[in-house]
Design a protein around this motif. Structure first.
Motif, PDB file in Angstrom:
ATOM      1  N   ILE A 160     103.375   3.373  90.207  1.00 46.19           N
ATOM      2  CA  ILE A 160     102.176   3.630  91.003  1.00 46.19           C
ATOM      3  C   ILE A 160     101.016   3.852  90.042  1.00 46.19           C
ATOM      4  N   CYS A 161      99.911   3.149  90.298  1.00 46.59           N
ATOM      5  CA  CYS A 161      98.719   3.346  89.477  1.00 46.59           C
ATOM      6  C   CYS A 161      97.588   3.882  90.352  1.00 46.59           C
ATOM      7  N   ARG A 162      96.753   4.703  89.740  1.00 44.42           N
ATOM      8  CA  ARG A 162      95.568   5.242  90.408  1.00 44.42           C
ATOM      9  C   ARG A 162      94.468   4.199  90.335  1.00 44.42           C
ATOM     10  N   LEU A 163      93.864   3.884  91.492  1.00 44.76           N
ATOM     11  CA  LEU A 163      92.866   2.814  91.530  1.00 44.76           C
ATOM     12  C   LEU A 163      91.585   3.192  90.793  1.00 44.76           C
ATOM     13  N   ALA A 164      91.291   4.484  90.710  1.00 46.26           N
ATOM     14  CA  ALA A 164      90.036   4.896  90.081  1.00 46.26           C
ATOM     15  C   ALA A 164      89.978   4.483  88.616  1.00 46.26           C
ATOM     16  N   ASP A 165      91.091   4.614  87.897  1.00 51.16           N
ATOM     17  CA  ASP A 165      91.076   4.281  86.460  1.00 51.16           C
ATOM     18  C   ASP A 165      92.194   3.319  86.063  1.00 51.16           C
ATOM     19  N   ARG A 166      92.941   2.807  87.056  1.00 55.00           N
ATOM     20  CA  ARG A 166      94.021   1.832  86.833  1.00 55.00           C
ATOM     21  C   ARG A 166      95.157   2.394  85.976  1.00 55.00           C
ATOM     22  N   ARG A 167      95.325   3.714  85.950  1.00 59.52           N
ATOM     23  CA  ARG A 167      96.371   4.309  85.131  1.00 59.52           C
ATOM     24  C   ARG A 167      97.607   4.614  85.978  1.00 59.52           C
ATOM     25  N   PHE A 168      98.764   4.427  85.362  1.00 60.44           N
ATOM     26  CA  PHE A 168     100.005   4.717  86.063  1.00 60.44           C
ATOM     27  C   PHE A 168     100.189   6.231  86.174  1.00 60.44           C
ATOM     28  N   VAL A 169     100.513   6.676  87.393  1.00 65.10           N
ATOM     29  CA  VAL A 169     100.712   8.103  87.625  1.00 65.10           C
ATOM     30  C   VAL A 169     102.163   8.418  88.010  1.00 65.10           C
ATOM     31  N   LYS A 170     102.924   7.414  88.399  1.00 64.86           N
ATOM     32  CA  LYS A 170     104.335   7.618  88.718  1.00 64.86           C
ATOM     33  C   LYS A 170     105.124   6.383  88.315  1.00 64.86           C
ATOM     34  N   VAL A 171     106.354   6.598  87.888  1.00 68.15           N
ATOM     35  CA  VAL A 171     107.269   5.505  87.564  1.00 68.15           C
ATOM     36  C   VAL A 171     108.672   5.963  87.939  1.00 68.15           C
ATOM     37  N   ASN A 172     109.477   5.081  88.532  1.00 68.32           N
ATOM     38  CA  ASN A 172     110.830   5.485  88.914  1.00 68.32           C
ATOM     39  C   ASN A 172     111.854   4.989  87.891  1.00 68.32           C
ATOM     40  N   GLY A 237     102.025  -5.745  95.224  1.00 72.16           N
ATOM     41  CA  GLY A 237     101.297  -4.479  95.254  1.00 72.16           C
ATOM     42  C   GLY A 237     100.942  -4.073  96.669  1.00 72.16           C
ATOM     43  N   GLN A 238     101.087  -2.768  96.951  1.00 65.74           N
ATOM     44  CA  GLN A 238     100.759  -2.230  98.269  1.00 65.74           C
ATOM     45  C   GLN A 238      99.883  -0.995  98.103  1.00 65.74           C
ATOM     46  N   PRO A 239      98.663  -0.980  98.686  1.00 64.15           N
ATOM     47  CA  PRO A 239      97.804   0.203  98.555  1.00 64.15           C
ATOM     48  C   PRO A 239      98.390   1.400  99.302  1.00 64.15           C
ATOM     49  N   ILE A 240      98.338   2.583  98.668  1.00 68.40           N
ATOM     50  CA  ILE A 240      98.801   3.823  99.286  1.00 68.40           C
ATOM     51  C   ILE A 240      97.853   4.944  98.860  1.00 68.40           C
ATOM     52  N   ASP A 241      97.941   6.085  99.542  1.00 72.16           N
ATOM     53  CA  ASP A 241      97.190   7.282  99.157  1.00 72.16           C
ATOM     54  C   ASP A 241      98.173   8.316  98.641  1.00 72.16           C
ATOM     55  N   MET A 242      97.807   8.958  97.528  1.00 71.31           N
ATOM     56  CA  MET A 242      98.611  10.043  96.975  1.00 71.31           C
ATOM     57  C   MET A 242      97.678  11.190  96.647  1.00 71.31           C
ATOM     58  N   GLY A 243      97.894  12.343  97.317  1.00 68.09           N
ATOM     59  CA  GLY A 243      97.022  13.472  97.067  1.00 68.09           C
ATOM     60  C   GLY A 243      95.567  13.154  97.333  1.00 68.09           C
ATOM     61  N   ASN A 244      95.327  12.386  98.406  1.00 68.24           N
ATOM     62  CA  ASN A 244      93.968  11.990  98.805  1.00 68.24           C
ATOM     63  C   ASN A 244      93.293  11.081  97.782  1.00 68.24           C
ATOM     64  N   GLU A 245      94.098  10.492  96.882  1.00 68.47           N
ATOM     65  CA  GLU A 245      93.552   9.537  95.922  1.00 68.47           C
ATOM     66  C   GLU A 245      94.106   8.152  96.244  1.00 68.47           C
ATOM     67  N   PRO A 246      93.255   7.130  96.319  1.00 71.26           N
ATOM     68  CA  PRO A 246      93.758   5.772  96.558  1.00 71.26           C
ATOM     69  C   PRO A 246      94.535   5.266  95.345  1.00 71.26           C
ATOM     70  N   CYS A 247      95.703   4.731  95.616  1.00 72.60           N
ATOM     71  CA  CYS A 247      96.586   4.242  94.548  1.00 72.60           C
ATOM     72  C   CYS A 247      97.137   2.874  94.939  1.00 72.60           C
ATOM     73  N   MET A 248      97.854   2.244  94.005  1.00 75.28           N
ATOM     74  CA  MET A 248      98.520   0.970  94.265  1.00 75.28           C
ATOM     75  C   MET A 248      99.980   1.104  93.844  1.00 75.28           C
ATOM     76  N   LEU A 249     100.873   0.823  94.798  1.00 67.81           N
ATOM     77  CA  LEU A 249     102.308   0.844  94.534  1.00 67.81           C
ATOM     78  C   LEU A 249     102.753  -0.566  94.160  1.00 67.81           C
ATOM     79  N   PHE A 250     103.280  -0.723  92.943  1.00 68.43           N
ATOM     80  CA  PHE A 250     103.814  -2.008  92.486  1.00 68.43           C
ATOM     81  C   PHE A 250     105.335  -1.964  92.572  1.00 68.43           C
ATOM     82  N   THR A 251     105.907  -2.960  93.218  1.00 68.97           N
ATOM     83  CA  THR A 251     107.360  -3.091  93.273  1.00 68.97           C
ATOM     84  C   THR A 251     107.760  -4.398  92.605  1.00 68.97           C
ATOM     85  N   PHE A 252     108.989  -4.412  92.071  1.00 67.31           N
ATOM     86  CA  PHE A 252     109.444  -5.541  91.274  1.00 67.31           C
ATOM     87  C   PHE A 252     110.848  -5.966  91.706  1.00 67.31           C
TER      88      PHE A 252
END
Length: 502
Positions: A160-172, A237-252
């Motif tokens: 998952i990356c944060r759309l504001a700065d394109r940084r990954f905030v979660k990885v499984n 990629g699927q847009p999602i919200d995390m903690g009221n921040e817009p993010c992008m969930l990438f699945t592979f």
């Protein structure tokens, strides 16, 4: 100097304030400057699982004794860090998130988001009351916890990356296992540092959708690996919200096993093709449906005289390779019944209108995604000619040998027709009707005479004859009669059974 605190207790202002906030969805807790709890609206009471103000405690100290608070990282709050303590001290703060447990509980019941508000006297500006405003965000954080658990447990690789700065905030763990990255190598890096779109055909569309925060469709990409090289994947990629921040969930989806399997299949087919082309045995490959040939080897061309361009796309029957229609009908009937041929004798016609005696075998194979049939031909023309010359020489010498023993005659018959062991069939392999037809052949009757004797059509007789030839491995009537007599079967013991009229 700090302004002296002026109490609102038992004032008209307090009553008015209570009337204003009583119906709010947010919890409101009023605290007197002397740290006593003045009043709480129903929402604040419900957020603590109580019905009366007394159950919250008379003072800030009582509140701390009845409720235990900790941060979301499981760290317990010290007494001075309690939001109610900070509110009572007149501190202004906003959006402190804490987990709340009733005394005696081991696990939190609620998650509160708390902020403070100081009410001052109009005349001198001295604080007369402090307010703790509470929002119950339990459901929100429970949903986030469930998402976190399912995200981490999901074997499908995801980041998952944060759309504001394109940084990954979660990885499984699935992504870490697939790529070999460590968790700290991924978090806080951007989607361009770990390029999830490398080598994608629609990379411009992916970047455009990412910038707009819109769904990114599935596409193949070459995901860079930490140890070097790439891995073929499908990324979406699927847009999602995390903690009221817009993010992008990438699945592979890992396509590397498919790529390796395709490479192995390609190498296997290349080896088969080389073996097929260089084989000294005449071979052809045809489609199971329709028997159309799609490939022949050099030995097949040498045997038949046809060039590969004359053969491909046509069937053996259309080329006229079967010496007669009986052979063609019997062989195609067996193939249509999904019966592979095993050492069946058949006569082939060549391009120069010569004839060749062959043993024909087939084997179902799969090439690519198609079901095919591999044909193999063994030229036995010379062997048959030698056998027939031997038989004819013996017959010429023994022309007038009525005294010749039956055992010698049987041996001569077996030279003309293969023994049961050669083809694995005997008289018992024939149906009752096929034995009747064979009996008529042994009597020397032609197809028309057999049809009249059995009361069937000429086509029916021809089909029976073709099946008899295919089963016993001969292609002439005399050979069929010799085959039957070699097994003690003749036409004298069979009376024809006529078909009943409809």
């Amino acid at each position: 100097m700090t302004q002296p605190l002026t109490s609102l207790r038992d004032t008209v202002a307090l009553r008015h304030l209570r009337q204003i906030v009583a119906g709010l969805d947010e919890g409101v807790l009023l605290i007197d400057p002397d740290q006593s709890l003045l009043w709480a609206n129903p929402a604040a009471l419900a957020m603590h699982g109580v019905e009366r103000l007394e159950d919250l405690g008379a003072t800030v100290d009582d509140y701390r004794k009845r409720f235990k608070l900790r941060y979301r990282n499981n760290h317990r709050l010290s007494a001075d860090d309690y939001p109610v303590e900070r509110v009572a001290a007149g501190e202004a703060f906003s959006e402190v998130v804490v987990e709340v447990m009733a005394a005696g509980d081991d696990e939190p019941r609620w998650v509160h988001q708390v902020r403070s508000l100081v009410i001052n006297e109009e005349d001198d500006g001295a604080p007369s009351c402090v307010v703790m405003v509470i929002q119950d965000v339990t459901a929100q954080f429970e949903a986030e916890d469930r998402f976190e658990q399912s995200f981490n447990a999901n074997p499908a690789p995801a980041v998952i990356c944060r759309l504001a700065d394109r940084r990954f905030v979660k990885v499984n763990q699935g992504f870490l296992d697939m790529t070999g990255y460590a968790k700290d190598q991924v978090l806080c890096r951007t989607v361009y540092e770990i390029d999830v779109f490398h080598g994608a055909e629609r990379i411009d569309l992916a970047k455009e959708r990412l910038a707009e925060g819109r769904t990114i469709p599935q596409m193949e990409a070459e995901l860079a690996l930490p140890q070097g090289g790439t891995k073929l994947v499908i990324v979406a990629g699927q847009p999602i919200d995390m903690g009221n921040e817009p993010c992008m969930l990438f699945t592979f989806a890992d396509l590397e096993p498919r790529r390796k399997a395709e490479a192995a299949l390609r190498h296997s087919e290349e080896r088969f093709t080389r073996t097929f082309e260089m084989a000294p045995v005449p071979m052809a490959i045809g489609a199971r449906d329709g028997h159309l040939l799609c490939e022949v080897n050099a030995s097949f061309c040498a045997l038949t005289g046809f060039d590969s361009t004359e053969v491909v796309g046509r069937s053996l029957g259309d080329l006229g390779l079967w010496a007669n229609d009986e052979v063609r009908t019997s062989i195609e009937a067996l193939l249509d019944d999904d019966q592979p041929l095993r050492g069946v004798e058949a006569r082939l016609g060549t391009k120069d209108r010569g004839e060749i005696d062959c043993i024909v075998s087939t084997e179902p194979i799969t090439l690519g995604d198609g079901a095919c049939l591999l044909w193999a031909f063994q030229d036995i023309t010379q062997r048959k000619a030698t056998e027939m010359e031997l038989v004819e020489a013996i017959e010429a010498v023994m022309k007038d040998t009525s005294w010749f023993s039956r055992s010698i005659m049987d041996k001569l018959a077996r030279l003309r027709a293969p023994s049961p062991d050669d083809h694995g069939v005997g008289i018992s392999a024939l149906t009752a009707r096929e034995r009747e037809v064979l009996a008529q052949i042994c009597r020397g009757l032609d197809d028309k005479s057999i049809a009249r004797a059995l009361g069937v059509s000429g086509n029916t007789v021809r089909n029976h004859v073709a099946r008899i030839y295919a089963k016993i491995g001969v292609n002439r009537r005399t050979a069929a009669a010799a085959w039957a007599r070699a097994r003690g079967f003749d036409g004298d013991s069979f009376a024809p059974t006529r078909e009943k009229s409809a």
